[in-house]
Scaffold this motif. Sequence first.
Motif, short mmCIF file in Angstrom:
data_model
loop_
_atom_site.label_atom_id
_atom_site.label_comp_id
_atom_site.label_asym_id
_atom_site.label_seq_id
_atom_site.Cartn_x
_atom_site.Cartn_y
_atom_site.Cartn_z
N ASP A 105 -26.77 -10.91 31.78
CA ASP A 105 -27.59 -11.13 30.58
C ASP A 105 -27.60 -9.89 29.70
OD1 ASP A 105 -28.29 -13.73 31.22
OD2 ASP A 105 -30.18 -13.18 32.19
N ILE A 106 -27.72 -8.72 30.34
CA ILE A 106 -27.71 -7.46 29.59
C ILE A 106 -26.36 -7.27 28.90
CG2 ILE A 106 -27.78 -4.95 29.80
CD1 ILE A 106 -29.79 -5.35 32.10
N ALA A 107 -25.28 -7.57 29.62
CA ALA A 107 -23.94 -7.45 29.03
C ALA A 107 -23.80 -8.37 27.82
CB ALA A 107 -22.88 -7.78 30.07
N ALA A 108 -24.36 -9.58 27.93
CA ALA A 108 -24.30 -10.53 26.81
C ALA A 108 -25.07 -10.00 25.60
CB ALA A 108 -24.87 -11.88 27.24
N SER A 109 -26.23 -9.38 25.85
CA SER A 109 -27.01 -8.84 24.73
C SER A 109 -26.30 -7.66 24.07
CB SER A 109 -28.40 -8.41 25.22
OG SER A 109 -28.33 -7.28 26.06
N GLU A 110 -25.60 -6.85 24.88
CA GLU A 110 -24.86 -5.72 24.32
C GLU A 110 -23.67 -6.22 23.50
OE1 GLU A 110 -23.89 -3.22 27.62
OE2 GLU A 110 -25.96 -2.51 27.88
N ALA A 111 -22.99 -7.26 23.98
CA ALA A 111 -21.88 -7.84 23.22
C ALA A 111 -22.40 -8.47 21.93
CB ALA A 111 -21.17 -8.88 24.08
N TYR A 112 -23.56 -9.09 22.00
CA TYR A 112 -24.19 -9.69 20.82
C TYR A 112 -24.41 -8.62 19.75
CZ TYR A 112 -27.60 -12.40 18.07
OH TYR A 112 -28.26 -13.05 17.06
N GLY A 113 -24.91 -7.46 20.17
CA GLY A 113 -25.14 -6.37 19.23
C GLY A 113 -23.85 -5.89 18.58
N CYS A 114 -22.75 -5.91 19.34
CA CYS A 114 -21.46 -5.50 18.79
C CYS A 114 -21.01 -6.46 17.68
CB CYS A 114 -20.40 -5.46 19.89
SG CYS A 114 -20.64 -4.16 21.12
N GLU B 216 -17.79 -1.14 24.37
CA GLU B 216 -19.20 -1.10 24.75
C GLU B 216 -19.40 -1.45 26.22
OE1 GLU B 216 -23.28 -0.56 24.38
OE2 GLU B 216 -21.72 -0.10 22.91
N LEU B 217 -18.59 -2.38 26.74
CA LEU B 217 -18.83 -2.92 28.07
C LEU B 217 -17.91 -2.38 29.17
CD1 LEU B 217 -19.41 -6.72 27.27
CD2 LEU B 217 -21.08 -4.88 27.34
N LYS B 218 -16.81 -1.76 28.80
CA LYS B 218 -15.76 -1.49 29.79
C LYS B 218 -16.17 -0.53 30.90
CE LYS B 218 -13.48 2.07 26.93
NZ LYS B 218 -12.23 2.39 26.18
N TYR B 219 -17.11 0.36 30.65
CA TYR B 219 -17.48 1.32 31.69
C TYR B 219 -18.38 0.73 32.77
CZ TYR B 219 -15.42 4.98 28.84
OH TYR B 219 -14.54 5.76 28.12
N ASN B 220 -19.06 -0.35 32.45
CA ASN B 220 -20.00 -0.92 33.41
C ASN B 220 -19.72 -2.37 33.78
OD1 ASN B 220 -21.71 1.41 33.59
ND2 ASN B 220 -22.51 0.89 31.57
N TYR B 221 -18.87 -3.05 33.00
CA TYR B 221 -18.69 -4.48 33.24
C TYR B 221 -17.22 -4.89 33.25
CZ TYR B 221 -23.64 -4.51 32.03
OH TYR B 221 -24.99 -4.26 31.99
N GLN C 51 -26.29 -14.91 29.37
CA GLN C 51 -26.23 -15.35 27.98
C GLN C 51 -27.28 -14.65 27.13
OE1 GLN C 51 -26.89 -19.57 27.93
NE2 GLN C 51 -28.90 -19.44 28.87
N TYR C 52 -27.02 -14.66 25.84
CA TYR C 52 -27.98 -14.07 24.91
C TYR C 52 -27.82 -14.71 23.54
CZ TYR C 52 -30.83 -10.79 22.31
OH TYR C 52 -31.80 -10.24 21.53
N SER C 53 -28.95 -15.00 22.91
CA SER C 53 -28.96 -15.49 21.53
C SER C 53 -30.27 -15.08 20.90
CB SER C 53 -28.80 -17.02 21.49
OG SER C 53 -29.89 -17.65 22.16
N ASP C 54 -30.31 -15.12 19.59
CA ASP C 54 -31.52 -14.74 18.86
C ASP C 54 -32.02 -15.96 18.09
OD1 ASP C 54 -33.48 -13.55 17.20
OD2 ASP C 54 -32.44 -11.64 17.34
N GLN C 55 -33.33 -16.18 18.15
CA GLN C 55 -33.90 -17.33 17.46
C GLN C 55 -33.75 -17.22 15.94
OE1 GLN C 55 -35.07 -20.09 18.95
NE2 GLN C 55 -34.52 -19.17 20.92
N GLU C 56 -33.74 -15.99 15.45
CA GLU C 56 -33.66 -15.77 14.00
C GLU C 56 -32.22 -15.51 13.58
OE1 GLU C 56 -36.30 -12.75 12.77
OE2 GLU C 56 -38.08 -13.70 13.62
N SER C 57 -31.88 -15.94 12.39
CA SER C 57 -30.55 -15.70 11.84
C SER C 57 -30.38 -14.22 11.52
CB SER C 57 -30.34 -16.53 10.57
OG SER C 57 -30.43 -17.91 10.86
N ILE C 58 -29.14 -13.76 11.58
CA ILE C 58 -28.82 -12.37 11.27
C ILE C 58 -28.56 -12.24 9.77
CG2 ILE C 58 -27.31 -10.43 11.75
CD1 ILE C 58 -29.02 -11.37 14.12
N LYS C 59 -29.33 -11.39 9.12
CA LYS C 59 -29.15 -11.17 7.69
C LYS C 59 -28.63 -9.76 7.47
CE LYS C 59 -32.72 -14.46 6.33
NZ LYS C 59 -33.95 -14.71 5.54
N CYS C 60 -27.50 -9.67 6.78
CA CYS C 60 -26.89 -8.37 6.49
C CYS C 60 -26.85 -8.17 4.99
CB CYS C 60 -25.46 -8.32 7.05
SG CYS C 60 -25.35 -8.66 8.83
N TYR C 61 -26.94 -6.92 4.57
CA TYR C 61 -26.98 -6.62 3.15
C TYR C 61 -25.92 -5.58 2.82
CZ TYR C 61 -31.46 -8.91 3.73
OH TYR C 61 -32.45 -9.82 4.05
#
Length: 390
Positions: A283-292, A342-347, A379-389
Amino acid sequence: MKNFKRIISGVTALALACGLSLNASAELKEGDSKAYRGTGYLAKCEVVSVKDDKSTVKVTLKNTSKKTINHWAVGFDGGFFGKIEDVKYGRLFTPGERYNNVIRDCGTNGSVAPNQCVSFSFTMLDWENRSELPERIRVYSDINKSNTVDELNTAAKICYNFVIIDVMTYGGDQGYTIYDCFENGALANSNSKGGMKTGFNYKYKAYGDYVINMIASQYARGDISVYVDRREFESGFDFFVQVRDNKTGKVGQYPRPTDGTAEWGTFDLDAPLQADFSESQLDIAASEAYGCVVNYICNLVSEGHDYQSVLEKCNFQAISKEGLKIDMKASLSECDKLINDELKYNYEGISVYVSEITYDDGFKFSVQTKDPATGKTGQYSDQESIKCYG
């Protein structure tokens, strides 16, 4: 040394023998007590006095093993007790408020024969009497000297975090960088060729060595050595920590925790990773990939791409049906490279699957990770949409 039954009442002895806890109030009061039971020991904490925003607690340990304990220490989670000012028949091993309180033997009472007891007491600041007796304590001794690979990797990870949090912060306050810590003697022993022995009976003057010994001693037992060194990669440099059980020869490492066969004294990229990722780790790996992926999308927006152009560029490997396999030595580009780095050292070895990315007043997607060896997923997902500017 007095017999345990002479120290506590028959009711308390029964509670200890059964591994039960005695009642304790929500705030410390004189006479409050709590009993604990663990491998090779029974223990009791008893409030001796409460006065003028200070509380004195007596701790009694009984050796229930068949071997003599030659060294002991007792750890209390930092949230339970205030600042310790005075210790009798023991020595404070971890001073300051940033660490869990650990009290060790005073040097003359470290040997405890089977069925014998030892006691110590401490006085602490207890402003407005807010402390409580802890639900559990940690008792360290030389009875159990073996360390699992997971324990060694965990010790390496926690040492790594404290080097960042404490040693490097201290260095910044003194005006030097992370790299300077290896040049100015802050890690003089832990960065030496053979590493640094750790334990409650060791003392080190160099600040970094002092912190590492204080932390490693709480997470790895017996004949342990710690090694800290730099590691360089494409975008700069960092450091790594190894913790070795000198009895078994197994080595824990962080980053990139291995199966215990890492080569001592070098950041080993070839030893197999620690097997069997837990679902929480995935789950943590999924959240880190999500951030990427979020960073990748927002970088495209900042470069002037509109949402339609961003969606067209999101055709990387991780979004395909096959997913992206995390590989330490892979040569990748774009978002795949961000995720892999991001993930290769631990996963290493897991697969990452990014769902279709959609747009409706913001970008929306989810990430799933999978360990092919066990079939476990995260798994990881966010309830809110991602808004970028831009």
